[in-house]
Design an enzyme around this catalytic site. Structure first.
Site: not given
Ligand code: DSN
Length: 419
Positions: A202, A232
């Site tokens: 992951d 991200k």
């Molecule tokens: N909310 C994500 C993080 O901040 O890493 C992972 O779920």
């Protein structure tokens, strides 16, 4: 011409004003939560497009509703680009976000009670890697491995091998949400092969950095499944995707739909396609390099100023400060203090934290968002100095106001894309 925003302003000023407030907050301060980013304006265009009107259960060429000429095009673009970027045989880009993406893999290959080897939450793992509070932790038998924070976060692979031989997991899982190091995927794979387990990584946090070629790619080590969120370090819309070996494609597809989800969010899939196209450009590789450089400089400057970092530094985009040891305050106070100076971070448990999750011993920082705004080494040094000043003077309103003014002044020079 009346824009969508004008219409919103007229018809629902309450919601519109909250949106304006959030835009102002994002512009005024800086986002240092490592899992957040500022997405591309083109992705915002996709998210706000008519693709949101469309139901598309099924997969390109095999849908359960008509009218799929254009949804098929965008889903195929996203799948092709995902495979190219990760050097993978197959890609499913429909998971609505990170948790369902991981659940879809488990549910495709595990029966309730089956064993998975995953990283301990406090050592950097994720809730869906078997934390007892997650449904996944209740349905499956997760055995959690730990790291040596005092030895640069090293994983004891001899110990992991012994655990795997004894536990006979069906999946050996690696991946993290607060581990500031890279992984040796080859070693994980060797252990998994020895015990006949599937391999799953992951890489939600570092998916963009892998796509940009600056961190190791588990697909190159022969992993069976690699899951990543798309919002991200990848800079895309919120979402998840699974890349895997071709022989698992059918099981993964069935598990995502109809097993776990209904129709994919095609406005999001369009945004993923655009994001992956951007990730194939040389500029994205340069961005990823800068994310890592910024993290290194931020970490080093913080440590020079007396902050204690878990594992003693970073080799990815994130770092975790033990704020109890460094500043004598807990993570909640640290987060609130930094919020007060317009620096957004999140409180974070540290390995084997004696404190509870809502008052943990750490905070977590990362550089993807700041780098997106164009900040470089100089800004990282300034941010580190301001954070240390604020945390050392957390009860001093005057000191915090002066830091906030400086932070906000700097942020005005770095526009937020899309606002
Ligand atoms: N909310 C994500 C993080 O901040 O890493 C992972 O779920």
């Amino acid at each position: 011409m009346t824009t969508h925003r004008d219409l919103l302003k007229q018809s629902d000023p309450e919601t519109y004003n909250a949106m304006l407030g959030e835009e102002a907050r994002q512009r005024r301060g800086i986002e240092l939560i490592p899992s957040e980013n500022y997405t591309y304006p083109e992705v915002l265009a996709c998210l706000g497009s008519v693709f949101t009107n469309k139901y598309s259960e099924g997969y390109p060429g095999r849908r359960y509703y008509g009218g799929q000429q254009y949804t098929d095009i965008i889903e195929n673009i996203a799948r092709r680009r995902a495979k190219e970027l990760f050097r993978a045989e197959y890609a499913n880009v429909q998971p609505l976000s990170g948790s369902p993406m991981n659940q879809a893999v488990y549910m495709a290959f595990l029966e309730p009670g089956d064993t998975v080897l995953g990283m301990d939450l406090s050592h950097g793992g994720h809730l869906t890697h078997g934390a007892p509070v997650s449904h996944m932790g209740k349905i499956y038998n997760f055995i959690r491995y730990k790291t040596f924070p005092e030895e640069a976060g090293r994983i004891d692979f001899d110990e992991l091998r012994k655990t795997a031989l004894a536990a006979k997991p069906k999946i050996v899982l690696c991946g993290y949400s607060s581990y500031p190091r890279d992984y040796d995927y080859v070693k994980f794979k060797e252990i998994a092969d020895e015990v006949g387990a599937l391999t799953m990584a992951d890489v939600s946090h570092i998916g963009g950095l892998i796509a940009g070629g600056v961190m190791r790619n588990p697909c190159d080590a022969g992993f069976d499944f690699v899951t990543t969120t798309t919002h991200k370090s990848m800079r895309g819309p919120r979402g998840g995707m699974i890349v895997c070996k071709k022989k698992f494609a059918r099981d993964i597809n069935k598990s995502v739909f109809p097993g776990l989800q209904g129709g994919p969010h095609m406005n999001q899939v369009a945004g993923v396609a655009v994001t992956l196209g951007k990730a194939q450009q040389p500029e994205f590789r340069e961005y990823c390099r800068q994310v890592l450089t910024n993290a290194k400089v931020l970490a080093e400057t913080l440590m020079e100023a007396g902050a204690e970092l878990i594992t003693g530094g970073t080799e990815n985009h994130m770092m975790v400060i033990d704020v109890v040891s460094s500043f004598g305050i807990d993570g909640r106070v640290a987060e609130e203090t930094l919020d007060a100076v317009s620096i957004t971070t999140n409180k974070q448990i540290i390995p084997d934290d004696p404190n509870p999750p809502l008052r943990p011993s750490g905070i977590r920082l990362g550089t993807p968002a700041a780098t997106t705004r164009g900040m470089r080494e100089g800004e990282m040094r300034r941010l580190a100095a301001w954070m240390v000043k604020a945390l050392k003077n957390h009860g001093d309103e005057g000191a915090l106001t002066s830091v906030r003014n400086e932070v906000e002044e700097m942020c005005t020079q770095f526009p937020v894309p899309g606002i």
